[in-house]
Motif scaffolding. Structure first.
Motif, PDB file in Angstrom:
ATOM      1  N   LEU A  88       0.971  21.541  -1.674  1.00 14.07           N
ATOM      2  CA  LEU A  88      -0.009  20.637  -2.270  1.00 14.07           C
ATOM      3  C   LEU A  88       0.527  19.210  -2.327  1.00 14.07           C
ATOM      4  O   LEU A  88      -0.188  18.237  -2.064  1.00 14.07           O
ATOM      5  CB  LEU A  88      -0.325  21.079  -3.703  1.00 14.07           C
ATOM      6  N   GLU A  89       1.804  19.110  -2.672  1.00 11.71           N
ATOM      7  CA  GLU A  89       2.449  17.806  -2.799  1.00 11.71           C
ATOM      8  C   GLU A  89       2.392  17.049  -1.472  1.00 11.71           C
ATOM      9  O   GLU A  89       2.085  15.863  -1.437  1.00 11.71           O
ATOM     10  CB  GLU A  89       3.905  18.050  -3.210  1.00 11.71           C
ATOM     11  N   VAL A  90       2.697  17.787  -0.378  1.00 14.18           N
ATOM     12  CA  VAL A  90       2.710  17.152   0.940  1.00 14.18           C
ATOM     13  C   VAL A  90       1.296  16.736   1.340  1.00 14.18           C
ATOM     14  O   VAL A  90       1.071  15.606   1.808  1.00 14.18           O
ATOM     15  CB  VAL A  90       3.326  18.103   1.991  1.00 14.18           C
ATOM     16  N   ILE A  91       0.324  17.617   1.109  1.00 15.17           N
ATOM     17  CA  ILE A  91      -1.059  17.287   1.469  1.00 15.17           C
ATOM     18  C   ILE A  91      -1.503  16.017   0.739  1.00 15.17           C
ATOM     19  O   ILE A  91      -2.033  15.078   1.330  1.00 15.17           O
ATOM     20  CB  ILE A  91      -2.005  18.458   1.111  1.00 15.17           C
ATOM     21  N   TRP A  92      -1.244  15.995  -0.558  1.00 14.83           N
ATOM     22  CA  TRP A  92      -1.644  14.863  -1.393  1.00 14.83           C
ATOM     23  C   TRP A  92      -0.984  13.571  -0.918  1.00 14.83           C
ATOM     24  O   TRP A  92      -1.615  12.521  -0.822  1.00 14.83           O
ATOM     25  CB  TRP A  92      -1.287  15.177  -2.841  1.00 14.83           C
ATOM     26  N   ASN A 137      -6.073  -0.698   4.343  1.00 12.19           N
ATOM     27  CA  ASN A 137      -5.400  -1.965   4.523  1.00 12.19           C
ATOM     28  C   ASN A 137      -5.609  -2.520   5.925  1.00 12.19           C
ATOM     29  O   ASN A 137      -5.898  -3.696   6.119  1.00 12.19           O
ATOM     30  CB  ASN A 137      -3.911  -1.739   4.252  1.00 12.19           C
ATOM     31  N   LEU A 138      -5.486  -1.643   6.934  1.00 14.71           N
ATOM     32  CA  LEU A 138      -5.622  -2.106   8.315  1.00 14.71           C
ATOM     33  C   LEU A 138      -7.028  -2.620   8.589  1.00 14.71           C
ATOM     34  O   LEU A 138      -7.225  -3.576   9.320  1.00 14.71           O
ATOM     35  CB  LEU A 138      -5.265  -0.977   9.283  1.00 14.71           C
ATOM     36  N   ALA A 192      -1.423   8.347   1.749  1.00 14.37           N
ATOM     37  CA  ALA A 192      -0.828   7.410   2.701  1.00 14.37           C
ATOM     38  C   ALA A 192      -1.859   6.976   3.739  1.00 14.37           C
ATOM     39  O   ALA A 192      -2.027   5.784   4.005  1.00 14.37           O
ATOM     40  CB  ALA A 192       0.386   8.044   3.373  1.00 14.37           C
ATOM     41  N   ILE A 193      -2.593   7.951   4.289  1.00 15.76           N
ATOM     42  CA  ILE A 193      -3.598   7.620   5.309  1.00 15.76           C
ATOM     43  C   ILE A 193      -4.675   6.713   4.713  1.00 15.76           C
ATOM     44  O   ILE A 193      -5.059   5.698   5.279  1.00 15.76           O
ATOM     45  CB  ILE A 193      -4.231   8.910   5.877  1.00 15.76           C
ATOM     46  N   MET A 213       0.838  -1.195   0.000  1.00 15.39           N
ATOM     47  CA  MET A 213       0.000   0.000   0.000  1.00 15.39           C
ATOM     48  C   MET A 213       0.878   1.253   0.000  1.00 15.39           C
ATOM     49  O   MET A 213       0.543   2.254  -0.629  1.00 15.39           O
ATOM     50  CB  MET A 213      -0.908   0.002   1.230  1.00 15.39           C
ATOM     51  N   CYS A 214       2.018   1.170   0.712  1.00 15.29           N
ATOM     52  CA  CYS A 214       2.923   2.322   0.757  1.00 15.29           C
ATOM     53  C   CYS A 214       3.452   2.674  -0.628  1.00 15.29           C
ATOM     54  O   CYS A 214       3.666   3.841  -0.953  1.00 15.29           O
ATOM     55  CB  CYS A 214       4.104   2.035   1.687  1.00 15.29           C
ATOM     56  N   ILE A 215       3.664   1.668  -1.444  1.00 14.62           N
ATOM     57  CA  ILE A 215       4.222   1.919  -2.764  1.00 14.62           C
ATOM     58  C   ILE A 215       3.196   2.634  -3.645  1.00 14.62           C
ATOM     59  O   ILE A 215       3.545   3.275  -4.646  1.00 14.62           O
ATOM     60  CB  ILE A 215       4.718   0.602  -3.406  1.00 14.62           C
TER      61      ILE A 215
END
Lengths: 576, 268
Positions: free
Chosen positions: B85-89, B101-102, B94-95, A341-343
């Motif tokens: 914007l890059e960081v927000i995206w 997945n979790l 990631a979240i 998922m990280c990728i």
């Protein structure tokens, strides 16, 4: 070893030294390109036979005969193997990388020209050995491109598992050696032969993609080579690396204590990075072309570089996601799943940045750009099925179904091939000194885009409904028989899409000899290959060593004379 | 050209989405305990990925048309990107990805980390080129040992799985080519393969697990609806891979007992 500088003091004379056993990276690049072009037609023809068989199971193919279940499986095995190794690995890296990496960094050639020649001819031998598998007793192997033992390790496990399988493994082993040589060369060249001013962070994203791909190749192919040698030993020397005590056709085999999962771990430790080996150069080309034809700097250059680096890094830690159902420890599935998922994150960054590049741009729609946009579309479509497969609970249903086939074909098959098409239309003028035909390029693009979606999107529907892959006949199982109409649709789409590729071939060869002469910089691009003559002289820059003053994508610079500033142009650009 | 490109990308996107949303082809109706959760997780993933798919493809097409080069087009916005914007995206994806997945991990854990509950129905599944065999331990609840030396696939049944018939525990072992399971009871499956890797796949029960030579893999499932469900092989196992299929009959406990008793009687 002779260095690039000494070898390139003068161009070789004579046909053989100039075109066959050439040390010139440009000639070697074109050799790789044509090898891959041959291979892609072989691979595509095999897929056509498969699709025809699925629609008309008892059809007799002229010159080929009837396709039996085992024939179908060897078509599938050879299709996958040829496409992955001799097309997806060969063309983007060996072909375009070889030709353009030295020029884009301002070098006269690769660091090791002899090694470069050797790596091409070794790849060529590997291809010949692979094709030979068709013509030996028993035919080509039927164990799939993943070659899971014991099926691939026991000669009596099926037709094609005799000499055909030995040739298959040998070919892959030879290919690994060739790729290792190539990888060393790419890495050394990038690190050592950059022109003055070409800092790492001024390299075109294509160069970054070839560089990272080479590192992946260096780490991955060695493992596959070892795994292949062990498999050959299991098959021929009675060892038991991969095979436990098994009974095949009622006969007890002589093996004891081996682990079939060991092969899967070794194979996928190579196999997953291989996916990125196939797609990273496509990402590089898409970035280069999108920026050039958007007339705008690439959005987030540094983020693109870090994204590719993290994709390469993470790519080595996710191989287990191919093995959720394999009997591997279910605990490790958690780790592999989270890392997978990280990728997705750097992949999402790249997509975001490609869209960002097109935002508020002035887009020119020549064929390379159409293919780059097509690449983004396919990358998104193929990528978004990844998070389904990365979740072990969903993989229970989807593993080994057509959902997976659709996923990897869209992303590492078709998207990567769109990257190659973009590269071909983009660099053809530089390579062959003439322009390709735009109208036919556009027609080819639209047919191929719609066609490939029509082939591969329905595979997701099929997979959700439980449609298993690698079946030569879907009439045996009731619920699979109900899905046959989808197969019919895909077969028709495949026939049309394959037919459309003749347009490309005609355009390619016609333009090579009859196309209008290309100028040195027909796309008004900024990187070093466009500063030199078309086609480039033997030492790339005609005795001049380029000096680089800024980054690769300076388009639309406020106050500049033109809407682009070449990397070699000493004018200053705004700090960013 | 920008318009044509937008039209084609939008058309492909909407047509693809239609068949997903209309569920013209979809997961078969689930008939096992885990199906509810798996299907829910599938639907959730589907919605999230679907939104991203639509957003990305539609904006790709729109940008191609909106920002096409023409004489009256706006000048290019000279920009090398936007770090914020890059960081927000990045953080958002990631979240989203890791969270998704979790959420799926508990069912995976319950199916695979814990053994089957006590009193589960024991069935041993054996895969071989190109058939599945099912063995029930009978009233004694014990599987008799098998031996590769006794295996004779051509004979089928007990001989195919190599049952040691001289062992006292073998007297009530039943080997069949069709699987019967009682509804709403946990089943303790042990999977093995004698020649090459096979994969035991029952789409309606949301069950798939490779059967690997040299390994004995324990899994458990609980069928929740009476019916007949097809079993297929999902791992390429040779030329007959496509015809290595079978049937599982999920029946009431009463019918299951009757069926098993009849098999025991046949054997005597």
């Amino acid at each position: 070893m002779a260095t690039a500088a000494t070898i390139h003091s003068h161009a070789p004379q004579g046909f053989i030294r100039k075109y066959i056993f050439s040390l010139d990276h440009k000639v070697i690049g074109i050799q790789y390109f044509f090898l891959a072009l041959t291979a892609v037609w072989v691979g595509m023809f095999l897929s056509l036979l498969m699709r025809i068989h699925l629609l008309w199971p008892s059809a007799v193919i002229p010159l080929f005969g009837e396709i039996k279940p085992e024939t179908y499986l060897s078509l599938l095995t050879m299709h996958g193997t040829i496409m992955v190794f001799f097309v997806l690995t060969t063309a983007p890296q060996g072909g375009f990388g070889n030709y353009f990496l030295p020029i884009q960094i301002g070098a006269p050639d690769m660091a090791f020209p002899v090694l470069n020649m050797l790596s091409f001819w070794t790849t060529f031998v590997a291809f010949m050995v692979m094709l030979a598998a068709f013509f030996v007793t028993g035919g080509a192997p039927l164990h799939g491109w993943t070659g899971y033992p014991p099926l691939s390790a026991v000669q009596s496990a099926g037709p094609g598992e005799g000499l055909g399988a030995d040739l298959w493994i040998t070919s892959i082993a030879i290919f690994c050696i060739a790729s290792l040589m190539g990888a060393l060369n790419f890495i050394t060249t990038t690190l050592d032969l950059r022109a003055k001013g070409m800092t790492l962070m001024r390299m075109p994203l294509t160069v970054w993609s070839w560089f990272i791909t080479a590192i992946l190749g260096l780490l991955a192919f060695g493992v596959l080579l070892s795994a292949g040698i062990l498999l050959l030993m299991d098959r021929n020397l009675g060892t038991s690396f991969y095979v436990p005590l098994v009974v095949v056709n009622g006969q007890i085999m002589g093996h004891k204590g081996g682990s079939p999962l060991l092969w899967q771990h070794l194979f996928w430790f190579f196999g997953h990075p291989e996916v990125y080996i196939a797609i990273l150069p496509g990402m590089g080309v898409a970035s280069q072309v999108l920026s050039t034809f958007s007339r705008k700097p690439i959005f987030g250059y540094k983020a693109m570089v870090y994204a590719m680096l993290s994709i390469g890094f993470l790519g080595f830690m996710v191989w287990g996601h191919h093995m959720f159902m394999s009997g591997m420890s279910p605990y490790s599935a958690f780790a592999f799943s989270i890392l997978t998922m990280c990728i997705g994150v750097p992949s999402a960054i790249k997509t975001f940045n490609w869209l960002g590049t097109m935002y508020k741009a002035r887009i020119r729609f020549q064929t390379p750009m159409l293919y780059a946009i097509g690449f983004v579309s396919l990358f998104v479509s193929g990528g978004l099925s990844g998070p389904f497969l990365a979740q072990p609970v969903l993989d229970i249903q989807l593993h080994d179904t057509y959902f997976v086939v659709g996923h990897f074909h869209l992303i590492m098959g078709v998207a990567a091939i769109f990257g190659m098409f973009a590269a071909t239309y983009y660099w053809f003028p530089k390579m062959f000194g003439r322009m390709m035909n735009e109208t036919w390029g556009r027609i080819h693009f639209f047919l191929t885009l719609a066609g490939t979606y029509a082939i591969f999107m329905p595979m997701h529907y099929l997979g959700m409904a439980g449609g298993t892959r690698r079946y030569s006949d879907y009439r045996e199982v009731k619920y699979l028989a109900t899905l046959i109409p989808l197969h019919q649709f895909m077969t028709y789409a495949a026939i049309i899409t394959i037919a459309a590729q003749f347009i490309f071939m005609v355009n390619l060869f016609w333009s090579m000899f009859k196309g209008p002469k290309a100028s040195d910089n027909p796309w008004e691009a900024t990187t070093l290959e466009w500063t030199t003559a078309t086609p480039p002289p033997h030492d790339n820059f005609g005795g001049v060593t380029p000096v680089v003053h800024h980054g690769p994508y300076e388009y639309g610079v406020p106050g500049a004379a033109k809407d682009y500033v070449m990397q070699t142009d000493p004018v200053s650009v705004p700090a960013h | 050209m920008g318009l044509a490109l937008m039209a084609v990308i939008w058309l492909i996107t909407l047509a693809s989405t239609y068949f997903f949303v209309a569920k013209t082809w979809w997961l078969p109706v689930g008939a096992a305990e885990a199906a509810g959760f798996i299907d829910h997780q599938f639907a959730l993933t589907f919605v999230i990925m679907g939104v991203v798919f639509l957003a990305a493809q539609l904006s790709l097409g729109y940008f191609a048309w909106r920002y096409r080069d023409h004489p009256s087009a706006d000048p290019v916005k000279y920009s090398h990107g936007n770090t914020k914007l890059e960081v927000i995206w990045t953080v958002l994806t990631a979240i989203l990805f890791i969270g998704l997945n979790l959420m799926g991990s508990s069912v995976w854990a319950s199916q695979r980390f814990d053994p089957a509950e006590a009193g589960a129905v024991k069935v041993e599944v054996t895969g071989m080129q190109f058939a599945w065999y099912f063995r029930y331990p009978g009233p004694d609840g014990k599987f008799a040992p098998t031996s590769v030396k006794l295996m004779d696939p051509s004979a089928g049944g007990e001989a195919a799985v190599g049952l040691n018939t001289s062992d006292p525990d073998a007297k009530d072992d039943v080997v069949t080519g069709t699987m019967y399971l009682p509804v709403n009871r946990e089943v303790d499956l042990s999977l093995r393969a004698v020649d090459v890797i096979h994969s035991f796949f029952i789409p309606s029960l949301r069950f798939k697990q490779d059967a690997v030579p040299g390994l004995n893999i324990h899994m458990h499932i609980k069928p929740t609806a009476i019916g007949e469900y097809e079993i297929v092989c999902a791992e390429l196992c040779g030329l007959g891979h496509y015809k290595m299929h079978g049937m599982v009959h999920v029946v009431s406990q009463e019918d299951f007992d009757k069926w098993l008793a009849a098999r025991e009687a046949e054997k005597q």
